[in-house]
Scaffold this motif. Sequence first.
Motif, short mmCIF file in Angstrom:
data_model
loop_
_atom_site.label_atom_id
_atom_site.label_comp_id
_atom_site.label_asym_id
_atom_site.label_seq_id
_atom_site.Cartn_x
_atom_site.Cartn_y
_atom_site.Cartn_z
N ALA A 104 -21.51 -54.25 -94.73
CA ALA A 104 -20.76 -54.58 -93.51
C ALA A 104 -19.88 -53.40 -93.08
O ALA A 104 -19.85 -53.03 -91.90
CB ALA A 104 -19.91 -55.82 -93.74
N LEU A 105 -19.17 -52.82 -94.03
CA LEU A 105 -18.29 -51.69 -93.69
C LEU A 105 -19.08 -50.46 -93.27
O LEU A 105 -18.65 -49.69 -92.39
CB LEU A 105 -17.40 -51.35 -94.88
CG LEU A 105 -16.29 -52.38 -95.19
CD1 LEU A 105 -15.57 -52.01 -96.48
CD2 LEU A 105 -15.30 -52.46 -94.04
N ARG A 106 -20.25 -50.27 -93.88
CA ARG A 106 -21.08 -49.13 -93.53
C ARG A 106 -21.53 -49.21 -92.07
O ARG A 106 -21.45 -48.23 -91.32
CB ARG A 106 -22.29 -49.05 -94.46
CG ARG A 106 -23.20 -47.88 -94.21
CD ARG A 106 -24.17 -47.66 -95.36
NE ARG A 106 -25.04 -48.80 -95.61
CZ ARG A 106 -24.93 -49.60 -96.67
NH1 ARG A 106 -23.98 -49.42 -97.56
NH2 ARG A 106 -25.78 -50.60 -96.83
N TYR A 107 -21.99 -50.39 -91.65
CA TYR A 107 -22.44 -50.53 -90.26
C TYR A 107 -21.27 -50.43 -89.29
O TYR A 107 -21.42 -49.88 -88.18
CB TYR A 107 -23.20 -51.85 -90.09
CG TYR A 107 -24.65 -51.73 -90.51
CD1 TYR A 107 -25.64 -51.39 -89.59
CD2 TYR A 107 -25.04 -51.91 -91.84
CE1 TYR A 107 -26.96 -51.25 -89.97
CE2 TYR A 107 -26.36 -51.77 -92.23
CZ TYR A 107 -27.32 -51.44 -91.29
OH TYR A 107 -28.63 -51.30 -91.69
N GLU A 108 -20.11 -50.93 -89.67
CA GLU A 108 -18.93 -50.76 -88.82
C GLU A 108 -18.59 -49.29 -88.66
O GLU A 108 -18.28 -48.82 -87.55
CB GLU A 108 -17.74 -51.51 -89.41
CG GLU A 108 -17.84 -53.03 -89.33
CD GLU A 108 -16.67 -53.72 -90.02
OE1 GLU A 108 -15.70 -53.01 -90.39
OE2 GLU A 108 -16.72 -54.96 -90.18
N ALA A 109 -18.64 -48.54 -89.78
CA ALA A 109 -18.31 -47.11 -89.73
C ALA A 109 -19.32 -46.33 -88.89
O ALA A 109 -18.95 -45.45 -88.11
CB ALA A 109 -18.26 -46.54 -91.15
N LEU A 110 -20.61 -46.64 -89.04
CA LEU A 110 -21.64 -45.96 -88.27
C LEU A 110 -21.50 -46.26 -86.78
O LEU A 110 -21.69 -45.38 -85.93
CB LEU A 110 -23.03 -46.36 -88.76
CG LEU A 110 -23.41 -45.85 -90.16
CD1 LEU A 110 -24.70 -46.51 -90.64
CD2 LEU A 110 -23.55 -44.33 -90.17
N THR A 111 -21.17 -47.51 -86.46
CA THR A 111 -20.96 -47.87 -85.06
C THR A 111 -19.79 -47.09 -84.47
O THR A 111 -19.87 -46.54 -83.36
CB THR A 111 -20.71 -49.38 -84.93
OG1 THR A 111 -21.84 -50.10 -85.42
CG2 THR A 111 -20.46 -49.78 -83.49
N GLN A 112 -18.68 -47.03 -85.22
CA GLN A 112 -17.51 -46.30 -84.75
C GLN A 112 -17.81 -44.83 -84.59
O GLN A 112 -17.39 -44.19 -83.61
CB GLN A 112 -16.35 -46.51 -85.73
CG GLN A 112 -15.04 -45.87 -85.29
CD GLN A 112 -14.51 -46.45 -83.99
OE1 GLN A 112 -14.75 -47.63 -83.68
NE2 GLN A 112 -13.80 -45.63 -83.22
N CYS A 113 -18.56 -44.26 -85.55
CA CYS A 113 -18.93 -42.85 -85.46
C CYS A 113 -19.75 -42.58 -84.20
O CYS A 113 -19.52 -41.59 -83.50
CB CYS A 113 -19.70 -42.44 -86.71
SG CYS A 113 -20.26 -40.72 -86.71
N ALA A 114 -20.71 -43.45 -83.91
CA ALA A 114 -21.54 -43.28 -82.72
C ALA A 114 -20.70 -43.37 -81.45
O ALA A 114 -20.91 -42.60 -80.50
CB ALA A 114 -22.64 -44.34 -82.70
N ARG A 115 -19.76 -44.32 -81.43
CA ARG A 115 -18.89 -44.46 -80.25
C ARG A 115 -18.08 -43.17 -80.04
O ARG A 115 -17.98 -42.66 -78.91
CB ARG A 115 -17.94 -45.63 -80.46
CG ARG A 115 -18.62 -46.98 -80.59
CD ARG A 115 -18.85 -47.63 -79.24
NE ARG A 115 -19.41 -48.96 -79.42
CZ ARG A 115 -20.69 -49.26 -79.36
NH1 ARG A 115 -21.58 -48.31 -79.12
NH2 ARG A 115 -21.13 -50.49 -79.52
N GLU A 116 -17.47 -42.68 -81.11
CA GLU A 116 -16.63 -41.48 -80.98
C GLU A 116 -17.45 -40.25 -80.60
O GLU A 116 -16.96 -39.36 -79.89
CB GLU A 116 -15.88 -41.23 -82.29
CG GLU A 116 -14.85 -42.31 -82.61
CD GLU A 116 -14.20 -42.11 -83.96
OE1 GLU A 116 -14.58 -41.15 -84.67
OE2 GLU A 116 -13.31 -42.92 -84.32
N ALA A 117 -18.69 -40.19 -81.07
CA ALA A 117 -19.54 -39.02 -80.78
C ALA A 117 -20.23 -39.13 -79.43
O ALA A 117 -20.84 -38.16 -78.97
CB ALA A 117 -20.59 -38.87 -81.88
N GLY A 118 -20.16 -40.29 -78.80
CA GLY A 118 -20.87 -40.49 -77.53
C GLY A 118 -22.37 -40.56 -77.72
O GLY A 118 -23.14 -40.17 -76.83
N ALA A 119 -22.81 -41.06 -78.89
CA ALA A 119 -24.24 -41.13 -79.20
C ALA A 119 -24.84 -42.43 -78.65
O ALA A 119 -24.17 -43.46 -78.58
CB ALA A 119 -24.46 -41.06 -80.70
N GLU A 120 -26.11 -42.35 -78.31
CA GLU A 120 -26.81 -43.54 -77.83
C GLU A 120 -27.52 -44.29 -78.95
O GLU A 120 -27.88 -45.45 -78.78
CB GLU A 120 -27.87 -43.15 -76.78
CG GLU A 120 -27.34 -42.51 -75.52
CD GLU A 120 -27.24 -40.99 -75.64
OE1 GLU A 120 -26.73 -40.38 -74.70
OE2 GLU A 120 -27.67 -40.44 -76.68
#
Length: 498
Positions: A104-120
Motif C-alpha cells: 500500500a505504501l509503495r503504490y502511494e509513494a509511486l503515485t506521489q512521485c509521478a505527480r511531482e514529476a509530471g509523469a503520465e
Amino acid sequence: MIDKLIDWFDRHRELPTLHRVVVAVSGGVDSMVAMDLIGQLSGALGFSVVVCHVDHRIRPESEDEQRFVEAEAVRRGLTFHGVAVDVPGRIRETGESPQAAARALRYEALTQCAREAGAEAVVLAHHQDDQAETVLLRLLRGASPTGLGGMNEVRRSGDLWWLRPFLKVTKAELVAYAADHGIPYREDPSNWSTKYLRNKIRLQLIPLLETDYQPRVKDHLARLAQMIQEDEAVLTSMALEARDRCVRVGSGNYRIDIPRFSDLPAALQRRVLTLILDYPSERWPGWGAIQVEALRNLALHGRSGSELRLSGGWRARRVYDELVFDRFGEEGRPIGVGPLGASPIPLSVPGRTSCPILGVTIDATVVSRQEWELRARAEAANDPGVGPSTPAVADFDWERMEGRPLFIRSRLPGDRFAPFGLGGTKKIKDVWIDDKVPRELRDRWPLLAAGREILWIIGWRRSAHWPVTKDTQRILHVEATWTNEEIREWVHRRTRKN
C-alpha cells in the motif's frame, strides 16, 4: 528483448502520448532490467524517465540498496527519486501484514512521485512468473473469476497509467538479459522466506507442479489470466449495456428495475451491482463479493421495505419492483433482510467495532508472540472462569491472513463452517442443529468472517481457519462483548453445563 518492448508499446494504442514515465526500481533483477531497457528506448519513444526507488525501512541493508539504484540510474543519465516509507508505523496503525502494508505504501509513494514529476505513467517490472503466482495465490484464497484474471498489462487510475510491459516475459529471460549485458542487481533475502504465502507458492508449490504435474504450468496460468481478462472485457461491455437498460440515475439515488434485473444472467447481475458500487461519483469503500451477493439476494428475494446499509451513509432498499440506492436518513434504521440478516460491518484491526443490530462489540488487536504468551499465562493464573460478563476471545495467525478484510455479519444462504478436527466443512445450519442452538437465535447470531469463510461463530465455536501454531509470530486477538442478552445467556448456560 528490445524488440518485444517496442512491439508492446506499439500494440497499446490506447495509451496517451507519453512525455515522462516513472520506472519503479527496487534493485532486483526484474526492475534493474526494466530500468535499463526503458532507459534505452526512452529517446526513440519520445519520453523522459524518472527512476523511483521506495525504501520500506524494514531491512538493515535498504539504505545501501537505495544508493546502489541511484548510482545505476545516474550512470544511465536518468533522473533519480528516492522515497522512504514507514512500514512498521503503518502496521502498528492498521494491523496489516508486512507485505500488505509495504504494498500500500509503495503504490502511494509511486503515485506521489509521478505527480511531482509530471509523469503520465508508472512502469512496473512484473513478469510472467509473477502473473502465474498471482493467479495461484488468488485461486487459493477463493477469488472470483475476475480476480483470476491476475494483473493487467495496462490499468488507468484517474489520469495516471500503470504499465506492466513485461507480463509476457519470463523471469529466466530477464535473468539471462542481465547476465548477457552485465546488469548488476541485488537480491532481497526476504524473497526466500517461506513465511509468506506468495513465497511458498513460488518456492514450493510451483516447482512441485512443474516437476510432478505440468512443466509448463506457469505458461498455462499466464495464458489463463489473459483469456479471463479478455472474457471480462466482453462481460463488462455487456454489463454496461445491461446497466443502461435496468438502472436509472436520479437526483441523489440509483434505481434498479428488478423485473429487468431478474432477467439477466447471474454473471451480469453481479457486474451491474459492481458497476453501481464502483460508481465514480460515489466510490463506496469497503465493499466486496459478500456485499454484492447480499444486494443480489435483496433484489431477487427481499420483501418491499427490506434494506441493507452501505458505507458512506448510503443504503439499498427494496421498494416494490425497484432496488433503490439512496442516502441513509436520520429516521432510517438498518434492518435484517430475511435470511440474510444484517449488513456486514467491516472489522477494525486494530480497534473496536460495534454491531448493535447483532448485539456484539469486538475489540481487535495484533500482538507479538511474546505478548500473547504472557497474556495467556496471566489469564491462566487469574483463572476468572466463565460468566455472563466474561468476554469471548479467539486468536488467529495474522501473518497467514495477510491483512484480509474481515466482517461481522449474520449467516448467509449456503454458509459452511470448518470445525476443528473435521478435515472439511459442514453447513452452518447443521452445526447449529448439532449444538442444539435455538432456531430463533440463528439468524441473529453474529459471525466473524473473511468473505464466505466463517472464522468464528462468535462466542461459541472457532473455525479451523488460520490457527495459531508454534511458528506464528504475530497474532490477531479478538474479544467479543455481548449486548445481545439472549445469546450471551444461552452461551453462558451451555458453557457451564459442558
